[in-house]
Design an enzyme around this catalytic site. Structure first.
Site, PDB file in Angstrom:
ATOM      1  CB  SER A 245       3.494   8.760   2.220  1.00  0.00           C
ATOM      2  OG  SER A 245       3.228   7.795   1.213  1.00  0.00           O
TER       3      SER A 245
ATOM      4  N   PRO B 165      -5.319  -1.705  -6.053  1.00  0.00           N
ATOM      5  CG  PRO B 165      -4.289  -3.798  -6.046  1.00  0.00           C
ATOM      6  CD  PRO B 165      -4.002  -2.342  -5.861  1.00  0.00           C
TER       7      PRO B 165
ATOM      8  CG  HIS C 293      -3.762 -12.452  -1.552  1.00  0.00           C
ATOM      9  ND1 HIS C 293      -4.747 -12.136  -2.481  1.00  0.00           N
ATOM     10  CD2 HIS C 293      -3.388 -11.278  -1.002  1.00  0.00           C
ATOM     11  CE1 HIS C 293      -4.936 -10.826  -2.488  1.00  0.00           C
ATOM     12  NE2 HIS C 293      -4.124 -10.280  -1.604  1.00  0.00           N
TER      13      HIS C 293
ATOM     14  CG  ASP D 206       6.558   8.125  -0.144  1.00  0.00           C
ATOM     15  OD1 ASP D 206       5.742   7.320   0.353  1.00  0.00           O
ATOM     16  OD2 ASP D 206       6.201   9.114  -0.818  1.00  0.00           O
TER      17      ASP D 206
ATOM     18  CG  HIS E  43      -2.137  -0.853   1.036  1.00  0.00           C
ATOM     19  ND1 HIS E  43      -3.408  -0.423   1.348  1.00  0.00           N
ATOM     20  CD2 HIS E  43      -2.278  -2.115   0.549  1.00  0.00           C
ATOM     21  CE1 HIS E  43      -4.276  -1.391   1.072  1.00  0.00           C
ATOM     22  NE2 HIS E  43      -3.609  -2.423   0.601  1.00  0.00           N
TER      23      HIS E  43
END
Length: 423
Positions: free
Chosen positions: A171, A260, A290, A169, A161
């Site tokens: 974030s 996604p 997964h 980075d 993510h």
């Protein structure tokens, strides 16, 4: 690096009952986990091995291992070769056209020189400034995984993510409590990111700040933690290039359209991954994450409730598996934390079972089933189902490519002292 484990023996078709192992019970404060038990599941089948290869794209024009001086000389020699190549044509051109071409060639040479001079990621980036960085991160996340077994899968998801929104980075680590605006972590799709993953990165960063303050970025900590936790679960170990810088900003508005969704088609996911410089082959390899972790019932409820047709569920699901899911998720609306392991066969292990589950109708998410139906991605799923070594090798390579998406180096970013706050 230790060799991958051999695949477990395939189940015999003569077996009449298969009870899936009792699930691992992660101490996750937000979720209850269920592993449905199936009787008479379809037998395992060896899937065909494919020799289809897709060459990776997006590699830098100059080798990463070149020193700055050698890279500069390489650029100069290429520039001279370019001029000599066009010299016969230049002499035949008019003066205005010749000047225009020379300007274009000079601009191209300058761009190549700038690329050669840009900071490069390297596994040895902290060799002098923080030589124990990998050992410190490894020790911290291993302890966290022992205490909270859901940490590994959560950290893998956190890494994904982060990298898919404005690059790797850190974030996504910014807490809404430490920011006046809404950071990425406050976006709807990120609300289910597990707290254990954030805590693992925060603990590793705190340990590094004690050993070498202000040196190691949170983005590098997250990349190392994800790699180490894959290894702890039995997956491949691979070198991680370091030198990323942390973001100076984090905005929830940047998230939409960059990650996604669980109901996406394989074609739509392939377009999204291509926008990040990743191939279909790398997409399918990364989907193999997964094989560990869990999904909340709300993410696949549309497959098991209110579906038109026999049984009221997605026909791509194994009927008995679908009925078990319907029972397990019955109260998901009143308790949205109820969740199911993504791989109900071997939820504890990082292995190829995720791909073997696809043709048996045991893929939990609609996006999992989509990878099996789309010819351009199915060929890789078949290969990984039949060959654990191929999966491990491609997963390691894809993780390295993912870790280089949109990275910030040098003055493009900062080294935050706290991962959950913008300094």
């Amino acid at each position: 690096m230790r060799p991958p484990r051999r695949p477990a023996p395939l189940a015999s078709s003569s077996q009449t009952t298969t009870a899936f192992p009792s699930p691992l019970k992660p101490r996750h404060q937000f979720a209850r986990h269920y592993t449905p038990t199936l009787t008479n599941p379809p037998p395992h089948t060896l899937l065909s091995f494919s020799l289809y290869h897709l060459s990776p794209s997006g590699h830098p024009s100059l080798p990463r291992s070149l020193s700055p001086n050698r890279a500069k000389s390489t650029v100069i020699s290429r520039r001279r070769r370019l001029y000599s190549l066009y010299l016969p044509y230049l002499s035949a051109m008019g003066a205005p056209l010749r000047r225009r071409l020379l300007l274009l060639l000079a601009a191209a040479a300058c761009a190549a020189s700038a690329a050669a001079a840009a900071p490069r990621l390297s596994p040895n980036y902290y060799r002098r400034s923080c030589p124990r960085v990998e050992r410190i991160v490894s020790d911290v996340v291993a302890a966290k995984q022992r205490a909270n077994p859901s940490t590994a899968a959560g950290t893998l998801r956190l890494f994904f993510h982060d990298c898919f929104v404005n690059g790797c980075d850190a974030s996504v680590l910014i807490s809404p409590l430490s920011s006046d605006a809404s950071p990425e972590r406050a976006a709807e799709i990120n609300l289910s990111l597990p707290g254990d993953a954030f805590d693992a990165v925060g603990r590793a960063k705190a340990a590094l700040e004690a050993a070498c303050p202000g040196v190691v970025s949170c983005a590098d900590v997250l990349a190392l933690a994800a790699r180490d936790l894959v290894g702890i679960l039995g997956g491949p170990r691979f070198p991680v290039a370091l030198g990323r810088r942390d973001a100076r900003r984090s905005d929830a508005r940047d998230v939409e359209g960059n990650l996604p969704r669980t109901n996406m088609s394989a074609r739509a996911m392939a377009r999204l991954f291509a926008g990040k410089g990743l191939t279909p082959r790398e997409m399918v390899a990364l989907a193999g994450a997964h094989t560990v972790g869990f999904s909340h019932c709300g993410e696949f409820a549309h497959r098991i409730y209110g579906y038109r047709g026999a049984g009221g569920h997605d026909p791509r699901l194994n009927p008995e598996f679908a009925r078990a899911l319907q029972r397990s998720c019955a109260g998901y609306r009143s308790d949205p934390t109820v969740s199911i392991f993504n791989d109900v066969v071997t939820p504890r292990d990082f292995d190829e079972a995720y791909y073997k589950n696809m043709p048996r109708g045991l893929g939990l998410l609609a996006s999992d089933a989509a990878l099996w139906e789309y010819p351009s991605t199915r060929v890789f799923a078949e290969r990984y189902a039949a060959n654990r070594t191929a999966f491990f090798e491609d997963f390691a390579a894809a993780m390295q490519r993912l870790g280089a998406v949109g990275v910030k180096t040098g003055r493009q970013g900062v080294v935050r002292r706290r991962c959950d706050a913008l300094d």
